[in-house]
Design an enzyme around this catalytic site. Structure first.
Site, PDB file in Angstrom:
ATOM      1  N   GLU A 133      89.607  47.906  24.488  1.00 16.43           N
ATOM      2  CA  GLU A 133      88.804  48.135  23.345  1.00 16.43           C
ATOM      3  C   GLU A 133      88.924  48.962  22.480  1.00 16.43           C
ATOM      4  O   GLU A 133      88.901  49.177  21.266  1.00 16.43           O
ATOM      5  CB  GLU A 133      87.421  48.121  23.867  1.00 16.43           C
ATOM      6  CG  GLU A 133      86.739  49.243  24.372  1.00 16.43           C
ATOM      7  CD  GLU A 133      85.193  49.291  24.813  1.00 16.43           C
ATOM      8  OE1 GLU A 133      84.068  48.705  23.520  1.00 16.43           O
ATOM      9  OE2 GLU A 133      84.736  49.721  25.587  1.00 16.43           O
TER      10      GLU A 133
ATOM     11  N   ARG B 180      77.896  54.250  14.665  1.00 12.73           N
ATOM     12  CA  ARG B 180      76.939  52.572  15.227  1.00 12.73           C
ATOM     13  C   ARG B 180      78.259  51.544  15.643  1.00 12.73           C
ATOM     14  O   ARG B 180      77.848  50.302  16.072  1.00 12.73           O
ATOM     15  CB  ARG B 180      75.549  51.995  14.984  1.00 12.73           C
ATOM     16  CG  ARG B 180      74.898  53.325  15.941  1.00 12.73           C
ATOM     17  CD  ARG B 180      73.511  53.116  14.694  1.00 12.73           C
ATOM     18  NE  ARG B 180      73.064  51.555  14.855  1.00 12.73           N
ATOM     19  CZ  ARG B 180      71.845  51.228  16.001  1.00 12.73           C
ATOM     20  NH1 ARG B 180      71.591  52.371  16.469  1.00 12.73           N
ATOM     21  NH2 ARG B 180      71.237  50.249  16.015  1.00 12.73           N
TER      22      ARG B 180
ATOM     23  N   HIS C  32      96.938  31.934  41.630  1.00 12.41           N
ATOM     24  CA  HIS C  32      96.366  30.656  41.277  1.00 12.41           C
ATOM     25  C   HIS C  32      96.605  30.762  39.696  1.00 12.41           C
ATOM     26  O   HIS C  32      95.578  30.051  39.155  1.00 12.41           O
ATOM     27  CB  HIS C  32      95.189  30.535  41.524  1.00 12.41           C
ATOM     28  CG  HIS C  32      95.051  30.676  42.694  1.00 12.41           C
ATOM     29  ND1 HIS C  32      95.415  29.679  43.844  1.00 12.41           N
ATOM     30  CD2 HIS C  32      94.586  32.034  43.913  1.00 12.41           C
ATOM     31  CE1 HIS C  32      95.043  29.907  45.129  1.00 12.41           C
ATOM     32  NE2 HIS C  32      94.410  31.017  44.788  1.00 12.41           N
TER      33      HIS C  32
ATOM     34  N   CYS D 101      75.110  47.690  11.862  1.00 11.65           N
ATOM     35  CA  CYS D 101      74.671  48.274  11.129  1.00 11.65           C
ATOM     36  C   CYS D 101      73.142  48.995  10.762  1.00 11.65           C
ATOM     37  O   CYS D 101      72.389  49.441  11.713  1.00 11.65           O
ATOM     38  CB  CYS D 101      73.498  46.682   9.702  1.00 11.65           C
ATOM     39  SG  CYS D 101      74.602  45.466  10.382  1.00 11.65           S
TER      40      CYS D 101
ATOM     41  N   LYS E 185      87.520  48.940  29.033  1.00  8.41           N
ATOM     42  CA  LYS E 185      88.126  51.073  28.383  1.00  8.41           C
ATOM     43  C   LYS E 185      89.622  50.916  27.698  1.00  8.41           C
ATOM     44  O   LYS E 185      89.419  50.759  26.558  1.00  8.41           O
ATOM     45  CB  LYS E 185      88.123  51.594  29.664  1.00  8.41           C
ATOM     46  CG  LYS E 185      87.272  52.692  29.724  1.00  8.41           C
ATOM     47  CD  LYS E 185      86.003  52.476  29.016  1.00  8.41           C
ATOM     48  CE  LYS E 185      85.382  51.874  28.182  1.00  8.41           C
ATOM     49  NZ  LYS E 185      83.993  51.382  28.772  1.00  8.41           N
TER      50      LYS E 185
ATOM     51  N   LYS F  26      78.666  49.624  18.297  1.00 10.41           N
ATOM     52  CA  LYS F  26      78.074  50.581  19.266  1.00 10.41           C
ATOM     53  C   LYS F  26      76.494  49.715  20.036  1.00 10.41           C
ATOM     54  O   LYS F  26      77.215  49.182  21.469  1.00 10.41           O
ATOM     55  CB  LYS F  26      77.529  52.228  18.918  1.00 10.41           C
ATOM     56  CG  LYS F  26      77.275  52.703  19.804  1.00 10.41           C
ATOM     57  CD  LYS F  26      77.655  53.278  21.240  1.00 10.41           C
ATOM     58  CE  LYS F  26      77.460  53.863  21.991  1.00 10.41           C
ATOM     59  NZ  LYS F  26      78.415  53.932  23.713  1.00 10.41           N
TER      60      LYS F  26
ATOM     61  N   TRP G  25      77.770  46.101   9.254  1.00 12.08           N
ATOM     62  CA  TRP G  25      78.514  45.300  10.149  1.00 12.08           C
ATOM     63  C   TRP G  25      78.345  43.774   9.869  1.00 12.08           C
ATOM     64  O   TRP G  25      77.603  43.458   9.960  1.00 12.08           O
ATOM     65  CB  TRP G  25      78.518  45.822  11.360  1.00 12.08           C
ATOM     66  CG  TRP G  25      79.592  45.411  12.965  1.00 12.08           C
ATOM     67  CD1 TRP G  25      80.093  46.179  12.561  1.00 12.08           C
ATOM     68  CD2 TRP G  25      79.425  43.812  13.313  1.00 12.08           C
ATOM     69  NE1 TRP G  25      81.421  45.466  13.583  1.00 12.08           N
ATOM     70  CE2 TRP G  25      80.108  44.028  13.753  1.00 12.08           C
ATOM     71  CE3 TRP G  25      78.519  43.158  13.060  1.00 12.08           C
ATOM     72  CZ2 TRP G  25      80.599  43.380  15.057  1.00 12.08           C
ATOM     73  CZ3 TRP G  25      78.640  42.039  14.397  1.00 12.08           C
ATOM     74  CH2 TRP G  25      80.199  42.146  14.848  1.00 12.08           C
TER      75      TRP G  25
ATOM     76  N   GLU H 275      85.946  47.163  34.384  1.00 10.47           N
ATOM     77  CA  GLU H 275      85.634  48.123  33.316  1.00 10.47           C
ATOM     78  C   GLU H 275      86.408  48.588  33.314  1.00 10.47           C
ATOM     79  O   GLU H 275      86.766  49.250  31.557  1.00 10.47           O
ATOM     80  CB  GLU H 275      84.413  49.418  33.849  1.00 10.47           C
ATOM     81  CG  GLU H 275      84.178  50.257  32.945  1.00 10.47           C
ATOM     82  CD  GLU H 275      83.649  49.797  31.882  1.00 10.47           C
ATOM     83  OE1 GLU H 275      82.932  49.180  31.874  1.00 10.47           O
ATOM     84  OE2 GLU H 275      83.324  50.554  30.994  1.00 10.47           O
TER      85      GLU H 275
ATOM     86  N   ASN I 129      68.342  44.987   8.416  1.00  6.44           N
ATOM     87  CA  ASN I 129      69.415  44.270   9.721  1.00  6.44           C
ATOM     88  C   ASN I 129      69.137  43.841  10.498  1.00  6.44           C
ATOM     89  O   ASN I 129      67.753  43.223  11.048  1.00  6.44           O
ATOM     90  CB  ASN I 129      68.909  46.523  11.230  1.00  6.44           C
ATOM     91  CG  ASN I 129      70.205  47.220  10.318  1.00  6.44           C
ATOM     92  OD1 ASN I 129      70.264  47.290   9.658  1.00  6.44           O
ATOM     93  ND2 ASN I 129      69.712  48.630  11.365  1.00  6.44           N
ATOM     94  N   GLY I 130      69.790  42.934  11.209  1.00  2.00           N
ATOM     95  CA  GLY I 130      69.886  41.543  11.738  1.00  2.00           C
ATOM     96  C   GLY I 130      70.015  40.345  11.002  1.00  2.00           C
ATOM     97  O   GLY I 130      70.768  41.010  10.584  1.00  2.00           O
TER      98      GLY I 130
HETATM   99  O1  M6R Z   1      73.494  49.316  24.631  1.00  2.00           O
HETATM  100  P1  M6R Z   1      73.974  48.355  25.674  1.00  2.00           P
HETATM  101  O2  M6R Z   1      74.654  49.196  26.928  1.00  2.00           O
HETATM  102  O3  M6R Z   1      73.217  47.044  26.083  1.00  2.00           O
HETATM  103  O4  M6R Z   1      75.819  47.839  25.037  1.00  2.00           O
HETATM  104  C1  M6R Z   1      75.782  46.632  25.912  1.00  2.00           C
HETATM  105  C2  M6R Z   1      77.851  46.489  25.909  1.00  2.00           C
HETATM  106  O5  M6R Z   1      77.469  45.723  24.160  1.00  2.00           O
HETATM  107  C3  M6R Z   1      78.738  47.809  25.677  1.00  2.00           C
HETATM  108  O6  M6R Z   1      78.813  48.344  27.112  1.00  2.00           O
HETATM  109  C4  M6R Z   1      79.725  47.427  25.330  1.00  2.00           C
HETATM  110  O7  M6R Z   1      81.143  46.364  26.281  1.00  2.00           O
HETATM  111  C5  M6R Z   1      80.730  48.791  25.571  1.00  2.00           C
HETATM  112  N1  M6R Z   1      81.414  48.876  23.902  1.00  2.00           N
HETATM  113  C6  M6R Z   1      82.012  48.771  26.852  1.00  2.00           C
HETATM  114  O8  M6R Z   1      82.575  50.171  26.364  1.00  2.00           O
END
Ligand code: M6R
Length: 582
Positions: A465, A27, A481, A2, A462, A577, A75, A458, A99-100
């Site tokens: 997502e 975001r 396994h 949000c 990537k 974000k 959101w 990672e 927000n929250g």
């Molecule tokens: O803002 P932050 O680095 O704390 O965020 C952590 C994760 O939410 C962030 O890295 C998320 O996994 C990304 N979407 C990955 O690309």
């Protein structure tokens, strides 16, 4: 997640609110809305979907004359993404954006409904709005204070009160800041939303209530007025532009050599925390930031010979953590506002443990609350999928390790890394070809060992997502396994092999999946590893730097795969974000 914007001033608020909300789009959100207010009426316009839908509605409905307004991108957490649940909410004389998450919303809702208050939405926000309205007679500060004292959870509120030509704001565990203009003032949950208007801002502390009119900003804590320091942001207005790239994700990957060079010059001559002073290290973070932590932990254990535990912050915050007398907790976060990471950091602090933040956003909660914070200086990262921040976090962890073990050769070698990385990025079309060969896949696997496995995690995140291809990362030796049963003809398997000590072992695991007809993509640093289908060789460097060269190739594969699948790369579905709720 949000986003909040608010305006009071000489102009009509509409333009600022819409532009501000657009700056917060990155975001992640699924509905939006604004409220405009004058002495006689409040107008609320909301819409599901992108801000352009809200703009269309604004064009259809004539907006009222106003000099006061609040806006929100939502959101969904409590209740689906629809117009009723979208913010702003209005109950009685109070209009509010939030927000929250209000954790005790259910019991407060019952209490309010028992008193005859009728609520229209499923949201916790409307409950908070109704509660302020319950306490509001004619003293705004008293009403906001009394109501917020009853709330459990996190909130940043932008509030309008009927009959008051002022904008009110308060926060707890969710960021909110004040912007100072000429005969106009602002609130926003992120400096990016107001940087086009002003770079003068102050951060609202937990429990402070801000009261803004066009010419004055007053801040109260426990009903007493407090002085606020006005800071200047050096964020560039155009830092949130694509600079000719089709997507922010690609732009941000292409920025990596430059921001890496900046990071090296920022820290090469500075003292960094000496890890040898600690009994053990804990790294806490979420998502990619946690995967960077695994890269860092591998280096810390290999080079500094220190035990380093990496924990996902959402687990760390609730588990029994055994702290040794001299433990350092390293908190990694791009946004500095990830709710679970903040909670993990606070847990360490409450236990009297030293905290070190590795953060991108200077104004964030983690940057401010850690005992020591090192900023990575990536600039604004707009794409939801983190890329350049990951590289800088990994580089900074490597620098800390190099300085701890006084590895002068590595420090010299590091200066060459941006050049090597640039060469890889100049060949980015190679990864477009990789994507062309596998973008229709339903599943993908990444295998590696040790630090290579950390990179696999990672690469896999990537890919999934942004492209929505189901993808998993495995320690190469673990595959047989169970998971090997999923390997069938043509399934893409990415093998990361950079560590010479275990290269042969991973290569044997590659043969196991190859024998089951998987298609093998290998990213390695040596000709000695055979090419089983596709092979890309990054330059051989010391182990500090392999992630800085390998992970960008995986970022490019994720990016191009999503592009070929025609997806909304910078704003993947359901993602935000900055994850400011638990
Ligand atoms: O803002 P932050 O680095 O704390 O965020 C952590 C994760 O939410 C962030 O890295 C998320 O996994 C990304 N979407 C990955 O690309």
């Amino acid at each position: 997640m949000c986003g909040i914007v608010g305006y009071v001033g000489k102009k009509h608020p509409k333009e600022f609110l819409i532009n501000g909300l657009k700056k917060l789009e990155y975001r992640g959100y699924d509905s939006s809305g604004i409220a405009l207010e004058n002495e006689e009426e409040t107008q609320i316009i909301k819409s599901v979907g992108k801000i352009v839908e809200l703009e269309k509605k604004l064009q259809e409905e004539k907006s009222i004359t106003a000099t006061l307004g609040i806006g929100h991108t939502r959101w969904a957490t409590h209740g689906e993404a629809n117009e009723v649940n979208a913010h702003p909410h209005k109950v009685g004389r109070v209009t509010l954006v939030h927000n929250g998450i209000i954790e005790n919303a259910r019991e407060l809702r019952k209490e309010l409904e028992a008193k005859g208050v009728s609520l229209k939405s499923e949201t916790d926000t409307e409950v908070a709005c109704a509660l302020i309205n319950e306490y509001y007679e004619d003293n705004p500060i008293e009403a906001i204070t009394k109501a917020t004292k009853r709330l459990k959870g996190s909130y940043a509120f932008g509030i309008l009160l009927e009959g008051k030509d002022k904008l009110y704001a308060i926060r707890k565990d969710s960021p909110l800041m004040i912007g100072y203009g000429e005969q106009e003032n602002y609130i926003a949950s992120d400096i990016a939303a107001m940087i086009q208007e002003t770079n003068r801002y102050s951060l609202l502390k937990e429990g402070e209530i801000a009261v803004l009119d066009p010419n004055k900003v007053q801040v109260f804590y426990e009903e007493k007025e407090v002085e606020k320091e006005i800071l200047e942001s050096n964020l560039k207005e155009d830092s949130a532009s694509k600079s000719g790239y089709e997507h922010f994700m690609l732009k941000e990957i292409m920025e990596e050599p430059t921001v890496l060079r900046n990071l090296i010059s920022r820290y090469e001559d500075k003292d960094l925390p000496d890890l040898s002073q600690y009994d053990e290290i804990h790294i806490v973070a979420c998502g990619s930031a946690m995967y960077v932590g695994l890269v860092g932990a591998s280096l810390i254990e290999e080079k500094c010979k220190k035990k380093c535990y990496v924990e996902c912050a959402s687990e760390y915050r609730y588990k029994t953590v055994l702290y040794r007398p001299k433990t350092l907790v390293i908190v990694i976060s791009q946004s500095g506002e990830t709710a679970d990471t903040i909670a993990a950091m606070r847990k360490a602090k409450e236990n009297g443990v030293e905290t070190l933040g590795i953060v991108n956003t200077e104004t964030s909660t983690i940057a401010r609350e850690c005992d020591k914070t090192l900023l990575i200086g990536a600039g604004v990262e707009v794409a939801v999928a983190t890329t350049k921040a990951y590289i800088l976090q990994a580089a900074l962890l490597s620098l800390i390790v190099m300085k701890t073990v006084k590895d002068e050769d590595a420090l010299k070698e590091m200066k060459q890394i941006p050049i090597l990385l640039q060469k890889i990025l100049d060949e980015k079309e190679i990864f477009l070809d990789v994507a062309k060969s596998m973008y229709k896949a339903e599943d993908a696997f990444f295998i590696g060992r040790g630090i290579d496995y950390a990179m696999c995690l990672e690469g896999s995140l990537k890919l999934k997502e942004v492209s929505y291809i189901h993808s998993e990362a495995f320690q190469a030796g673990e595959l047989k396994h169970g998971t090997i049963s999923l390997i069938k003809k043509g399934v893409p398997v990415f093998a990361i092999i950079t560590d010479p000590a275990i290269a042969d072992k991973t290569e044997s695991n590659v043969m196991e999946v190859k024998s089951r007809d998987a298609f093998i993509y290998t990213i390695t640093n040596t000709e000695e590893i055979p090419n089983h289908g596709f092979r890309y060789i990054v330059p051989k460097t010391s182990s500090y730097f392999e992630p800085l060269l390998v992970v960008p190739t995986l970022q490019l594969i994720g990016y191009y795969t999503a592009k070929l699948r025609g997806l909304d790369i910078d704003k993947p579905r359901n993602l935000a974000k900055s994850v400011t709720v638990e």
